[in-house]
Write a protein that holds these residues in place. Sequence first.
Motif, mmCIF file in Angstrom:
data_model
loop_
_atom_site.group_PDB
_atom_site.id
_atom_site.type_symbol
_atom_site.label_atom_id
_atom_site.label_comp_id
_atom_site.label_asym_id
_atom_site.label_seq_id
_atom_site.Cartn_x
_atom_site.Cartn_y
_atom_site.Cartn_z
ATOM 1 N N UNK A 89 0.793 -1.239 -0.098
ATOM 2 C CA UNK A 89 0.010 0.016 -0.016
ATOM 3 C C UNK A 89 0.743 1.397 -0.041
ATOM 4 N N UNK A 90 2.199 1.233 0.691
ATOM 5 C CA UNK A 90 2.922 2.483 0.455
ATOM 6 C C UNK A 90 3.574 2.817 -0.891
ATOM 7 N N UNK A 91 3.319 1.745 -1.556
ATOM 8 C CA UNK A 91 3.738 2.031 -3.284
ATOM 9 C C UNK A 91 5.214 1.368 -3.390
ATOM 10 N N UNK A 92 5.418 1.327 -4.601
ATOM 11 C CA UNK A 92 6.944 0.874 -4.726
ATOM 12 C C UNK A 92 7.004 -0.666 -5.258
ATOM 13 N N UNK A 93 7.263 -1.389 -4.124
ATOM 14 C CA UNK A 93 7.620 -2.659 -4.009
ATOM 15 C C UNK A 93 6.424 -3.618 -4.626
ATOM 16 N N UNK A 94 6.474 -4.505 -5.581
ATOM 17 C CA UNK A 94 5.122 -5.401 -6.123
ATOM 18 C C UNK A 94 6.021 -6.848 -6.328
ATOM 19 N N UNK A 95 5.072 -7.814 -5.906
ATOM 20 C CA UNK A 95 5.763 -9.222 -6.451
ATOM 21 C C UNK A 95 4.597 -9.903 -7.233
ATOM 22 N N UNK A 96 4.943 -11.005 -7.805
ATOM 23 C CA UNK A 96 3.951 -11.979 -8.577
ATOM 24 C C UNK A 96 2.909 -12.427 -7.900
ATOM 25 N N UNK A 97 1.672 -12.349 -8.292
ATOM 26 C CA UNK A 97 0.566 -12.775 -7.522
ATOM 27 C C UNK A 97 0.649 -14.242 -7.589
ATOM 28 N N UNK A 98 0.130 -15.177 -6.446
ATOM 29 C CA UNK A 98 -0.023 -16.502 -6.337
ATOM 30 C C UNK A 98 -0.766 -17.037 -7.245
ATOM 31 N N UNK A 99 -0.580 -18.463 -6.864
ATOM 32 C CA UNK A 99 -1.484 -19.294 -8.016
ATOM 33 C C UNK A 99 -2.747 -19.192 -7.662
ATOM 34 N N UNK A 100 -3.349 -18.786 -6.492
ATOM 35 C CA UNK A 100 -4.870 -18.803 -6.301
ATOM 36 C C UNK A 100 -5.512 -17.760 -7.238
ATOM 37 N N UNK A 101 -4.928 -16.819 -7.504
ATOM 38 C CA UNK A 101 -5.242 -15.909 -8.322
ATOM 39 C C UNK A 101 -5.807 -16.397 -9.715
ATOM 40 N N UNK A 102 -7.152 -16.182 -10.062
ATOM 41 C CA UNK A 102 -7.457 -16.870 -11.259
ATOM 42 C C UNK A 102 -7.461 -15.823 -12.441
ATOM 43 N N UNK A 103 -6.859 -16.012 -13.552
ATOM 44 C CA UNK A 103 -7.157 -15.361 -14.712
ATOM 45 C C UNK A 103 -8.042 -15.989 -15.920
ATOM 46 N N UNK A 104 -8.942 -15.514 -16.091
ATOM 47 C CA UNK A 104 -10.033 -16.100 -17.295
ATOM 48 C C UNK A 104 -9.887 -15.269 -18.487
ATOM 49 N N UNK A 105 -9.843 -15.928 -19.608
ATOM 50 C CA UNK A 105 -9.713 -17.356 -19.819
ATOM 51 C C UNK A 105 -8.351 -17.966 -19.463
ATOM 52 N N UNK A 106 -7.354 -17.122 -19.268
ATOM 53 C CA UNK A 106 -6.053 -17.798 -19.139
ATOM 54 C C UNK A 106 -4.993 -16.612 -18.969
#
Length: 909
Positions: A340-357
């Motif tokens: 929330x403080x901004x700046x650092x980001x990491x890849x989302x874990x496998x629980x996040x679902x992107x559809x169709x892929x």
Amino acid sequence: MDSKWATTELAWTTYPESGWEEVSGYDDSMNPIRTYQVCNVLEPNQNNWLRTDFIPRRGVLRVYVELKFSVRDCASIPNIPGSCKETFNLFYYESDGDMATASSPPWRENPYVKVDTIAPDESFSLLESGIVNTKVRSFGPLSKAGFYLAFQDLGACMSLISARVFFKKCSTTIASFAVFPETATGAEATSLVIAAGACVPNAVEVSVPLKLYCNGDGEWMVPVGSCTCMPGFEPAKKDTQCQACTPGSFKSKQGEGYCMPCPPHSLATSRAASVCPCKRGYYRADSDSPDSACTTVPSAPLNVISSVNETSVSLEWAEPRDSGGRADVVYNVVCKKCQHSGGFCVRCDDNVDVSPRRLGLAERQAAVRNLQAHTRYSFEIQAVNGVSAKSPSAPHYATVNITTNQAAPSAVPTVHLMRATASTLSLSWLPPEQPNGVILDYEIKYQERGESFSHTVTAQSSSARVEGLKAGKVYTVQVRARTVAGYGTYSNPVDFSTSLHDDPERSVQDQLPLIIGSALAGFVVIIAMVQHIKSCPLCKLSPGVKVYIDPFTYEDPNEAVHEFAREIDISCVKIEEVIGAGEFGEVCRGRLKQPGRKEVTVAIKTLKAGYTERQRRDFLAEASIMGQFDHPNVIHLEGVLTRSCPVLIVTEFMENGALDSFLRLNDGRFTVTQLVGMLRGVAAGMKYLSDMNYVHRDLAARNVLVNSNLVCKVSDFGLSRFLDDNSSDPTYTSSLGGKIPIRWTAPEAIAFRKFTSASDVWSYGIVMWEVMSFGERPYWDMSNQDVMNAVEQDYRLPPPMDCPAVLHQLMLECWVKERNARPRFAQIVSTLDKLLRNAASLKVLTSNTFPLLQRSVVVCFTSLNNSIRCIPILLDLYRVGGTLPGHQRKSLGGVQDMRQMSQTLPIRV
């Protein structure tokens, strides 16, 4: 040899000395010549011989002799006896060396070989000048080192002016970009001598053998085979040479085509280029042809729009301004969770679902769900095309930042006690008034009063029974709900007491409040779920059925294989022995020992050395496909090793190998019930694949594996589409641009490349036939073309020996021409289950009456080489003894009709 050009006396051997005489003279041009004359016509019984010097053969099989001579007319000579001749004889004698003497060989016809009696076309008299006759004779085949010519005079008045010995040859020539050497004619005037050719420099053979025939007249016949200019070279000098392409041009394929200018964004700086390298920043994909233009990566997508709905996000974007010159642009969605403080980001874990892929989207929109509530996320929308993997730089992307807004569920209302025993508490509660989403489960926390330690259990509905409690004790209980946003607030603590003793006589009426409360709570949960689905458009994207995803839609094959297959550390795998060979490399048996798991025997597929990037992609694609399946009748993928060399795919080990070879090794050893059990397993696996919308395309007994418990599992996913057109496997025949296993494939799939679950059902019918015949080859030794013709004429395979009628009827239903009329795999599994429960139905065997659909019988006969052959023959032809089709006449060795067949070949129907 040519006596005309002799500069000294010939000094040939004569017998007797009073016979032939060497005389020097001049020809019409006053050139000196050496001649031999004889004219003993006044003396009877002449036998005068003249023999040349030794003439080396030099490998020639047939020689020609040109004689120039003049003969005096016997009628112009007065007072001569009747023995005057106007002819002479030509002989030859073969020898391994110059060994002839004045007396050897003897002066008689044997050992000399007579060529011919030579007669003049015209003779002369004293009143006329000498008339020169020319005669040519040939003889052969010759086999020794050389030979002598001999001339026999039997009483003529003649002059042998010259003798020339020569042979005929075909001169060196170039035809079809091949050089054929000088070649002497054959032993006979009608012989054809084969000359082997060699391609001219920078040319390669396109058909073999490469040869040209030289006829008896020294002329070349039509060539067989040919060469063509190799890539980077074009025809020149009337197709006799292959010259290199000049800089700035190229020729990618061998053949008679000419060099072409380099495609856009490419340049060849040297001669003989077969491909023009791309300029800096431009690339060709592995699937691009060498004559295609070089392209570059696309620019970033435009106008990304996001729409946040609680913990779900809808993303839309416009296509890039620059596609890089390609039409295969797809998109990747990269999800990053940020502080929330901004700046650092990491890849989302496998629980996040992107559809169709996540990767390889052809459409320009995506839906993301299962995000955390009140969390900031950054989404990168990458544009990639067929050459993005070639570029060293990262793909161009557009970024959008969002913050989710869903809150955790509110607190659960008061918990109610429905029943208490000495060791259990039966509880119920109402869902939170504000669930803020679909409630996944509830957590019940309880602890004995006075104790500091608490315990938790979970429940899927709004009621639960807590077990393992102490009798007569007071417990403090709290409940909270969980959604995708996390856990809500605990309910207020409530105290409940367990009984001192269990009362087995408690009536149903005591449990009635619990039942009513649970039903009411469930009804409230259903209403909340419905309201949530109505307000959540993303929830409509997932019907809850797992669907197969084609790995070829991914831009990067590594992304696909890592999404669907587990990476195994090389230290966990031990290869023990090679057990076979596959399309891409060897198949081995080995051991897999992973931390915390029991060591198991596995099958290991290796990618052969020297692989291309395309072969690696196709090899890993099988793992990407297999990794999506989880069924007891589908081969199980243990994992992959993509960071090792060679690349490995690890699957479960099937002790009995392929089904077709296993049945052939155990012909007649299994009962019908066991065979039906195997077929049921295959059908169950195919039902699972069909339900996932996966079409196998290559279902056959060879692609079904059997373990030690006779469990059959479908394998070899998608390999038929990887077969190269140069594959030598006769099972797969080229048809309309691809390889198809004709004997197992439905007619619509052969004709129109229409592969569906219905075409897999057709293939399953063939597998049934293979199983019931213990691995017999479908359609026996009929050619693939004959199989297609027969199926088109509604011929269907007859029942194997001892095959139950119900099973053959099921096969025929699988082979219905109209694909929509074939049974589905779910129906097939149900039918086989009924047969296994009712074993009596499997005892009724097929009769000799064939269904109308077949309109054929299979005739088996003993061929001339004592082998058994079987072919289908239309029933009408069999009954009336009619004429057979051409392909069947050929199969029967020329037999024209059924009557002739029954007379010449022992047959059985």
